[in-house]
Design a protein around this motif. Structure first.
Motif, mmCIF file in Angstrom:
data_model
loop_
_atom_site.group_PDB
_atom_site.id
_atom_site.type_symbol
_atom_site.label_atom_id
_atom_site.label_comp_id
_atom_site.label_asym_id
_atom_site.label_seq_id
_atom_site.Cartn_x
_atom_site.Cartn_y
_atom_site.Cartn_z
ATOM 1 N N ALA A 109 20.013 47.326 60.382
ATOM 2 C CA ALA A 109 18.971 48.312 60.706
ATOM 3 C C ALA A 109 19.307 49.051 61.994
ATOM 4 O O ALA A 109 19.138 50.288 62.087
ATOM 5 N N LEU A 113 19.959 53.053 62.465
ATOM 6 C CA LEU A 113 19.060 53.806 63.341
ATOM 7 C C LEU A 113 19.819 54.571 64.411
ATOM 8 O O LEU A 113 19.441 55.698 64.770
ATOM 9 N N GLY A 176 8.093 52.094 53.041
ATOM 10 C CA GLY A 176 9.230 52.796 53.633
ATOM 11 C C GLY A 176 9.833 53.795 52.669
ATOM 12 O O GLY A 176 10.194 54.926 53.054
ATOM 13 N N THR A 193 14.150 57.608 59.089
ATOM 14 C CA THR A 193 14.275 56.278 59.709
ATOM 15 C C THR A 193 13.299 55.265 59.129
ATOM 16 O O THR A 193 13.288 54.103 59.540
ATOM 17 N N VAL A 197 13.450 51.055 59.524
ATOM 18 C CA VAL A 197 12.282 50.493 60.212
ATOM 19 C C VAL A 197 11.574 49.489 59.300
ATOM 20 O O VAL A 197 11.145 48.413 59.743
ATOM 21 N N LEU A 200 13.397 46.348 59.427
ATOM 22 C CA LEU A 200 13.096 45.555 60.621
ATOM 23 C C LEU A 200 11.765 44.820 60.489
ATOM 24 O O LEU A 200 11.619 43.682 60.950
#
Length: 476
Positions: A109, A113, A176, A193, A197, A200
């Motif tokens: 991740a 990012l 997401g 993103t 995210v 995460l």
């Protein structure tokens, strides 16, 4: 429960646990395969993280299935506490696998990012697979949780916990993907993103699950007692009448079984039979707190508070497995003199018996230093059954004995006079009715005096036994 019923119940439990664990493995294989295919085709890190998560869940499900088969084996010579720890070890392995998943997800991740761009193409298949995953996880968590609670299985509980949190992590991935699709449709760049995210967030959920599971499995492997249970047991046992103290309580868990080991203090003059009864009561009390726990109770002799001199003398005798009676203590000008009767095995020689009495008297004087002297009347404790003749009828002797009893105003009447001859000795026994509220000490004095009068009147009598009865309980 009969032995056959117990075996049937045990086999039924094993079959039910294995069935739900096996179904979980099959479901994990299906959902992991679908997530890998869709994750690779779409390039979604969220789905790939879920695939990795499901893959490790598959490994965990297989470990759980195998551990269930081993942990349900009964105790044997090499595993006296059973094989339940295998379940705890299985849960520990799952914890390690989950943490490895987190490391990979977080690393990937951060890469997406900040360091490299990966185009993700959401598709209907991606949404379908994630929705299917939620449905399967819901079914598995409910089935596993029900059996885990039913049989108190930590391994199945760990699987149920995994799949219940998988529902939330899958929902985060769907969110997401929706945000990513929304960004594509309306040209909102920063929504690209959303996928890493979401990954995460999944990692955070996995860490949370891992932490909860790690605490439970490590506690089980290190034999940590359930929170608050030790104090509950100590409080409950200390309230049992006759328990002077609760010296030690230890609790350990192996699989779905608890084992409790405790020491209790009992009065030192408690008999072995009474000690066993107290242990049964303690066991029942602990079962009210932890049902089906395997309990071992160790009793420790303790001196009671406020013991009088008679209790202390009997306590020393009980330590040697001896029972003294007719203990008499006289205070002669401030010096205490003790007289007592002690029965010893009739097969002992006089020297052997005297040596035992000497040792007992020395220990009593050591523990009760206020005693100045002790005199012990040694009696033979019968070890053989005596052969006797038929009951002897002697109406004249009975009348003479009843006349002697009439000399005592406390004796209401004397009845059931029996005479018998044993080894050429004449034995007499009788029942005497006395007032209900007569003190037992006075009753004993009357019995002793009457026995003396009988032997004075009839020297041929070898043994006299007088049974006292209260006036309201006279069953003639």
């Amino acid at each position: 429960m009969s032995g056959t019923s117990a075996i049937f119940t045990s086999e039924s439990m094993r079959a039910e646990k294995r069935a739900v664990a096996g179904n979980s493995v099959l479901a994990a294989i299906a959902i992991t395969s679908l997530k890998i295919v869709v994750g690779l085709s779409t390039g979604s890190l969220g789905i790939l993280s879920e695939a990795a998560h499901s893959g490790l869940d598959l490994v965990a499900a297989v470990v759980t299935f195998l551990s269930i088969r081993v942990s349900d084996k009964p105790a044997d010579a090499d595993h006296q506490y059973g094989h339940g720890k295998v379940e705890n070890f299985s849960a520990f392995i799952e914890t390690g696998l989950l943490l490895l998943t987190c490391i990979w997800i977080v690393y990937e991740a951060i890469e997406r990012l900040f360091f490299r761009k990966v185009e993700v193409e959401p598709s209907i298949a991606a949404f379908a697979v994630m929705l299917l995953s939620i449905g399967l996880d819901y079914w598995r968590s409910r089935a596993l949780g029900r059996i885990a609670v039913k049989y108190d299985s930590q391994a199945l509980e760990a699987d149920a916990l995994h799949f219940s949190t998988d529902i939330w992590s899958s929902s985060v991935v769907i969110l997401g993907l929706l945000l990513l699709q929304f960004g594509h449709s309306f040209g909102i760049g920063w929504l690209r993103t959303a996928d890493p995210v979401a990954a995460l967030v999944v990692a955070g959920v996995v860490i949370y699950v891992s932490w909860r599971l790690a605490r439970k499995t490590v506690d089980a492997l290190l034999d940590a007692a359930p929170t608050g249970v030790r104090s509950q047991i100590m409080d409950a046992v200390s309230k049992i009448g006759g328990v002077l103290e609760v010296d030690r309580v230890r609790i350990r868990r192996a699989g779905n079984r608890y084992f409790a080991d405790l020491s209790i203090g009992l009065a030192r003059n408690v008999t072995f039979q009474r000690s066993e009864q107290m242990a049964d009561t303690v066991t029942s009390t602990i079962h009210d707190i932890l049902p089906d726990v395997d309990v071992v109770v160790h009793s420790i002799p303790r001196a009671q508070r406020g013991e009088n001199i008679f209790d202390r003398i009997r306590g020393v005798a009980a330590r040697h497995n001896l029972n003294v009676h007719d203990v008499s203590v006289q205070d002669l000008n401030g010096r205490l003199h003790v007289e007592q009767h002690l029965e010893l095995d009739e097969r002992l020689t006089l020297l052997e018996a005297h040596d035992r009495v000497t040792l007992l008297e020395a220990e009593i004087r050591s523990e009760v230093p206020e005693i100045s002297s002790i005199l012990t009347h040694i009696e033979s404790e019968p070890a053989t059954i005596e052969t006797g003749d038929e009951v002897v009828r002697d109406a004249g002797l009975e009348r003479r004995l009843k006349a002697l009893a009439a000399e005592f105003p406390e004796i209401v009447d004397m009845h059931d006079v029996n005479l018998k001859r044993v080894r050429d000795h004449l034995y007499v026994s009788c029942h005497c009715t006395l007032s209900d509220d007569l003190p037992l000490s006075r009753v004993h004095d009357i019995q002793t005096a009457l026995e003396i009068r009988f032997k004075q009147e009839a020297p041929e009598l070898f043994r006299v036994l007088i049974h006292p009865e209260p006036q309201t309980d006279n069953r003639r």
